[in-house]
Motif scaffolding. Structure first.
Motif, short mmCIF file in Angstrom:
data_model
loop_
_atom_site.label_atom_id
_atom_site.label_comp_id
_atom_site.label_asym_id
_atom_site.label_seq_id
_atom_site.Cartn_x
_atom_site.Cartn_y
_atom_site.Cartn_z
N CYS A 105 0.84 -1.34 -0.41
CA CYS A 105 0.07 -0.03 0.15
C CYS A 105 0.72 1.24 -0.10
N SER A 106 0.47 2.08 -0.82
CA SER A 106 1.18 3.15 -0.68
C SER A 106 0.38 4.69 -0.59
N ALA A 107 1.13 6.37 -0.21
CA ALA A 107 0.34 6.73 -0.33
C ALA A 107 0.88 8.66 -1.75
N TYR A 108 0.33 8.64 -1.76
CA TYR A 108 1.20 10.70 -1.58
C TYR A 108 0.20 11.30 -1.80
N TRP A 109 0.87 13.71 -1.50
CA TRP A 109 -0.65 13.96 -0.92
C TRP A 109 -1.28 14.63 -2.35
N GLY A 110 -2.40 14.39 -2.03
CA GLY A 110 -3.43 14.27 -3.86
C GLY A 110 -3.85 15.76 -3.96
N VAL A 111 -4.73 16.27 -3.06
CA VAL A 111 -5.12 17.21 -3.34
C VAL A 111 -3.99 18.38 -4.15
N GLY A 112 -5.51 18.47 -5.74
CA GLY A 112 -4.36 19.24 -6.52
C GLY A 112 -3.47 18.72 -7.96
N THR A 113 -2.97 17.31 -7.52
CA THR A 113 -3.08 16.68 -8.20
C THR A 113 -3.08 15.67 -9.02
N VAL A 114 -3.05 15.09 -10.43
CA VAL A 114 -4.13 14.25 -10.82
C VAL A 114 -2.65 12.69 -10.25
N LEU A 115 -4.25 11.79 -10.63
CA LEU A 115 -3.87 10.11 -10.17
C LEU A 115 -2.32 10.05 -10.62
N SER A 116 -1.56 9.38 -10.28
CA SER A 116 -0.51 8.69 -11.22
C SER A 116 -0.50 7.05 -10.98
N ASN A 117 0.53 5.96 -11.42
CA ASN A 117 0.57 5.19 -11.35
C ASN A 117 1.95 4.92 -11.46
N HIS A 118 3.19 5.90 -10.96
CA HIS A 118 4.55 5.50 -10.91
C HIS A 118 5.03 5.73 -10.03
N GLN A 119 5.59 4.30 -9.49
CA GLN A 119 5.45 4.50 -8.05
C GLN A 119 6.85 5.42 -7.34
N SER A 120 7.93 6.68 -8.46
CA SER A 120 8.60 7.26 -8.05
C SER A 120 7.91 8.35 -6.46
N ARG A 121 6.16 8.94 -7.45
CA ARG A 121 4.96 9.59 -6.88
C ARG A 121 5.04 9.13 -5.45
N TYR A 122 4.56 8.01 -5.49
CA TYR A 122 4.58 7.73 -3.72
C TYR A 122 5.59 7.61 -2.85
N ARG A 123 4.77 8.60 -2.10
CA ARG A 123 6.15 8.54 -0.77
C ARG A 123 6.15 7.78 0.46
N TYR A 124 4.79 7.82 0.85
CA TYR A 124 4.58 6.73 2.06
C TYR A 124 4.48 5.09 1.49
N TRP A 125 5.04 4.34 2.21
CA TRP A 125 5.25 2.81 1.71
C TRP A 125 4.17 1.29 2.83
N GLY A 126 3.63 0.53 2.98
CA GLY A 126 3.17 0.10 4.07
C GLY A 126 4.72 -1.06 3.85
N GLN A 127 5.03 -1.61 4.77
CA GLN A 127 5.33 -3.17 5.31
C GLN A 127 5.27 -4.51 4.04
N GLY A 128 4.30 -4.09 3.89
CA GLY A 128 3.41 -5.07 2.70
C GLY A 128 2.89 -6.22 2.71
#
Length: 126
Positions: free
Chosen positions: A96-119
């Motif tokens: 699971c992953s997350a990045y601040w979304g307000v004002g952004t478009v939804l991305s499928n690039h993992q470099s865009r995602y800042r926070y990650w779970g352990q899996g």
């Protein structure tokens, strides 16, 4: 800061279903775009699905379209991945992953995602 904890992984037979959950900490979950990625043994991590912070937009990898559904419950700070018609090639660790979304478009690039779970491990037997 967002902390993510996945659950719901396990062993399933081909054609079966699993529902993965990702619980997020923090009071601003509803402002984050959320994504699911997976990594199979010997392969690079790949995008599976994403959902915009408002829930009004989703993205899917071609390999899971029509079989997987991503959803979110902002009241519960949780994002879900309903996985149906599972195939052995779906076997992987799911993140699971997350990045601040307000004002952004939804991305499928993992470099865009800042926070990650352990899996959480998903294993599909044939």
């Amino acid at each position: 800061q967002v902390q993510l904890v996945e659950s719901g992984g396990g062993l399933a037979q081909a054609g079966g279903s699993l529902r993965l959950s990702c619980a997020a900490s923090g009071r601003t979950f509803s402002s984050y775009n959320m994504g699911w990625f997976r990594q199979a043994p010997g392969k690079e991590r790949e995008f599976v699905a994403g959902i915009r912070y408002s829930g009004d937009s989703t993205l899917y990898a071609e390999s899971v379209k029509g079989r997987f559904t991503i959803s979110r419950d902002n009241a519960k700070n949780t994002v879900y991945l309903q996985s149906n018609s599972l195939k052995p090639e779906d076997t992987a660790v799911y993140y699971c992953s997350a990045y601040w979304g307000v004002g952004t478009v939804l991305s499928n690039h993992q470099s865009r995602y800042r926070y990650w779970g352990q899996g959480t491990q998903v294993t599909v037997s044939s």
